[in-house]
Design an enzyme around this catalytic site. Structure first.
Site, PDB file in Angstrom:
ATOM      1  N   GLU A  44       0.861  -1.189   0.000  1.00 36.17           N
ATOM      2  CA  GLU A  44       0.000   0.000   0.000  1.00 36.17           C
ATOM      3  C   GLU A  44       0.896   1.237   0.000  1.00 36.17           C
ATOM      4  O   GLU A  44       1.751   1.408   0.875  1.00 36.17           O
ATOM      5  CB  GLU A  44      -0.959   0.042   1.200  1.00 36.17           C
ATOM      6  CG  GLU A  44      -1.899   1.247   1.034  1.00 36.17           C
ATOM      7  CD  GLU A  44      -2.865   1.482   2.191  1.00 36.17           C
ATOM      8  OE1 GLU A  44      -2.929   0.670   3.123  1.00 36.17           O
ATOM      9  OE2 GLU A  44      -3.546   2.536   2.139  1.00 36.17           O
ATOM     10  N   ASP A  86      -2.745  12.311  -2.143  1.00 37.33           N
ATOM     11  CA  ASP A  86      -2.917  13.772  -2.190  1.00 37.33           C
ATOM     12  C   ASP A  86      -3.284  14.172  -3.626  1.00 37.33           C
ATOM     13  O   ASP A  86      -2.594  13.790  -4.569  1.00 37.33           O
ATOM     14  CB  ASP A  86      -1.616  14.462  -1.765  1.00 37.33           C
ATOM     15  CG  ASP A  86      -1.238  14.094  -0.329  1.00 37.33           C
ATOM     16  OD1 ASP A  86      -2.168  13.930   0.492  1.00 37.33           O
ATOM     17  OD2 ASP A  86      -0.047  13.940  -0.040  1.00 37.33           O
ATOM     18  N   LYS A  89      -4.148  22.057  -7.945  1.00 42.52           N
ATOM     19  CA  LYS A  89      -3.756  23.147  -8.864  1.00 42.52           C
ATOM     20  C   LYS A  89      -2.945  22.598 -10.032  1.00 42.52           C
ATOM     21  O   LYS A  89      -2.079  21.738  -9.829  1.00 42.52           O
ATOM     22  CB  LYS A  89      -2.914  24.177  -8.107  1.00 42.52           C
ATOM     23  CG  LYS A  89      -3.707  24.961  -7.106  1.00 42.52           C
ATOM     24  CD  LYS A  89      -2.885  26.068  -6.501  1.00 42.52           C
ATOM     25  CE  LYS A  89      -3.728  26.761  -5.447  1.00 42.52           C
ATOM     26  NZ  LYS A  89      -2.972  27.309  -4.364  1.00 42.52           N
ATOM     27  N   ASP A 144     -11.391  10.558  -3.692  1.00 41.29           N
ATOM     28  CA  ASP A 144     -12.617  11.358  -3.616  1.00 41.29           C
ATOM     29  C   ASP A 144     -12.561  12.493  -4.637  1.00 41.29           C
ATOM     30  O   ASP A 144     -13.518  13.238  -4.787  1.00 41.29           O
ATOM     31  CB  ASP A 144     -12.756  11.981  -2.226  1.00 41.29           C
ATOM     32  CG  ASP A 144     -11.555  12.864  -1.931  1.00 41.29           C
ATOM     33  OD1 ASP A 144     -10.425  12.317  -1.924  1.00 41.29           O
ATOM     34  OD2 ASP A 144     -11.718  14.093  -1.755  1.00 41.29           O
TER      35      ASP A 144
HETATM   36  C1  LIG Z   1      -4.478  11.868   1.990  1.00 38.26           C
HETATM   37  S1  LIG Z   1      -3.454  10.750   2.850  1.00 38.26           S
HETATM   38  C2  LIG Z   1      -4.285   9.172   2.686  1.00 38.26           C
HETATM   39  C3  LIG Z   1      -3.824   8.181   3.721  1.00 38.26           C
HETATM   40  C4  LIG Z   1      -4.515   6.800   3.658  1.00 38.26           C
HETATM   41  N1  LIG Z   1      -4.286   6.141   2.393  1.00 38.26           N
HETATM   42  C5  LIG Z   1      -5.988   6.911   3.934  1.00 38.26           C
HETATM   43  O1  LIG Z   1      -6.805   6.680   3.014  1.00 38.26           O
HETATM   44  O2  LIG Z   1      -6.357   7.222   5.082  1.00 38.26           O
HETATM   45  C6  LIG Z   1      -2.077  10.561   1.742  1.00 38.26           C
HETATM   46  C7  LIG Z   1      -0.893   9.861   2.391  1.00 38.26           C
HETATM   47  O3  LIG Z   1       0.139   9.714   1.425  1.00 38.26           O
HETATM   48  C8  LIG Z   1       1.390   9.979   2.050  1.00 38.26           C
HETATM   49  N2  LIG Z   1       2.335  10.388   1.005  1.00 38.26           N
HETATM   50  C9  LIG Z   1       2.260  11.507   0.236  1.00 38.26           C
HETATM   51  N3  LIG Z   1       3.291  11.559  -0.620  1.00 38.26           N
HETATM   52  C10 LIG Z   1       4.046  10.440  -0.398  1.00 38.26           C
HETATM   53  C11 LIG Z   1       5.245   9.934  -0.965  1.00 38.26           C
HETATM   54  N4  LIG Z   1       5.867  10.572  -1.947  1.00 38.26           N
HETATM   55  N5  LIG Z   1       5.742   8.768  -0.491  1.00 38.26           N
HETATM   56  C12 LIG Z   1       5.099   8.101   0.517  1.00 38.26           C
HETATM   57  N6  LIG Z   1       3.950   8.533   1.092  1.00 38.26           N
HETATM   58  C13 LIG Z   1       3.438   9.695   0.646  1.00 38.26           C
HETATM   59  C14 LIG Z   1       1.072  11.068   3.061  1.00 38.26           C
HETATM   60  O4  LIG Z   1       2.034  11.146   4.093  1.00 38.26           O
HETATM   61  C15 LIG Z   1      -0.302  10.643   3.559  1.00 38.26           C
HETATM   62  O5  LIG Z   1      -0.241   9.820   4.704  1.00 38.26           O
END
Ligand SMILES: C[S@@+](CC[C@H](N)C(=O)[O-])C[C@H]1O[C@@H](n2cnc3c(N)ncnc32)[C@H](O)[C@@H]1O
Length: 198
Positions: A36, A111, A115, A147
């Site tokens: 994941e 994420d 933009k 989403d």
């Molecule tokens: C919006 S959160 C979603 C977390 C989880 N999948 C959930 O549905 O609850 C996005 C996650 O991706 C991680 N993330 C963002 N960029 C990343 C990267 N380049 N490498 C590893 N993790 C990353 C962030 O730290 C964050 O925990």
């Protein structure tokens, strides 16, 4: 090149080396592996590993605190085949030894970088999808949920353009379990892509 830049490169190379050792130690002997990407607090993968005790699961995330919380969940449940690892995606992809491949990869609520000038930061990119074909087994699938409508359309478009992946509209989502971010959302869209046979 400035000294600061060289130092940053050196630290990155050291992190990648440590990740390679971790992967060899924890994943090399596994028979079936699930990844994941951006696992956050590990809600989803903990439920998935509980339901699939024969699959070795690894969740990666950038944020130390989230990985610590997720690890506590796995340990409390004695899920020895579930590991969480603090790793940045591009470093993890670079570090993976070629013999370690995944049967399934999840990406849930990444994420969205809404933009236009930030779209380059989205995890779904042509280079990522190419690398995803290398780190997965021939029958692997890629399960994606968001989403964010525009990110969903972006992901569909990139998968359709990718020679390595095809969206399977009939595939079922492997396990319904609300992730931390899903809990905050009113609606979302999911897709499952399968590897194209060569
Ligand atoms: C919006 S959160 C979603 C977390 C989880 N999948 C959930 O549905 O609850 C996005 C996650 O991706 C991680 N993330 C963002 N960029 C990343 C990267 N380049 N490498 C590893 N993790 C990353 C962030 O730290 C964050 O925990």
């Amino acid at each position: 090149m400035s000294e600061g830049y060289l130092q940053a490169l050196k630290l990155r190379a050291e992190r990648v080396e440590r990740l390679t050792s971790w992967c060899t130690e924890h994943l090399a002997s596994a028979e079936s592996r699930v990844l994941e990407i951006g696992c956050g607090h590990g809600h989803f993968l903990t439920a998935y590993a509980t339901a699939n005790p024969k699959q070795n699961c690894v969740g990666i995330d950038l944020v130390t605190k989230r990985i610590e919380k997720a690890t506590t969940k796995a340990e409390k449940r004695n899920l020895t085949q579930l590991k969480f690892l603090k790793a940045e995606l591009s470093e993890f992809l670079e570090a993976l030894p070629p013999e370690i491949q995944f049967d399934r990869v999840f990406m849930l609520f990444p994420d969205p970088w809404p933009k236009k000038r930030h779209h380059k930061n989205r995890m779904i990119q042509p280079a990522f999808l190419r690398r995803l074909t290398e780190i997965t087994t021939p029958k692997a699938d890629f399960c994606f949920r968001t989403d964010h409508e525009d990110l969903f359309a972006w992901t569909v478009e990139h998968l359709e353009q990718s020679p390595g992946w095809a969206i399977n509209a009939n595939a079922e989502w492997p396990l319904e379990e609300t992730s931390f971010f899903q809990e905050l959302m009113d609606s979302w869209r999911s897709l499952v892509a399968v590897k194209v046979k060569r």
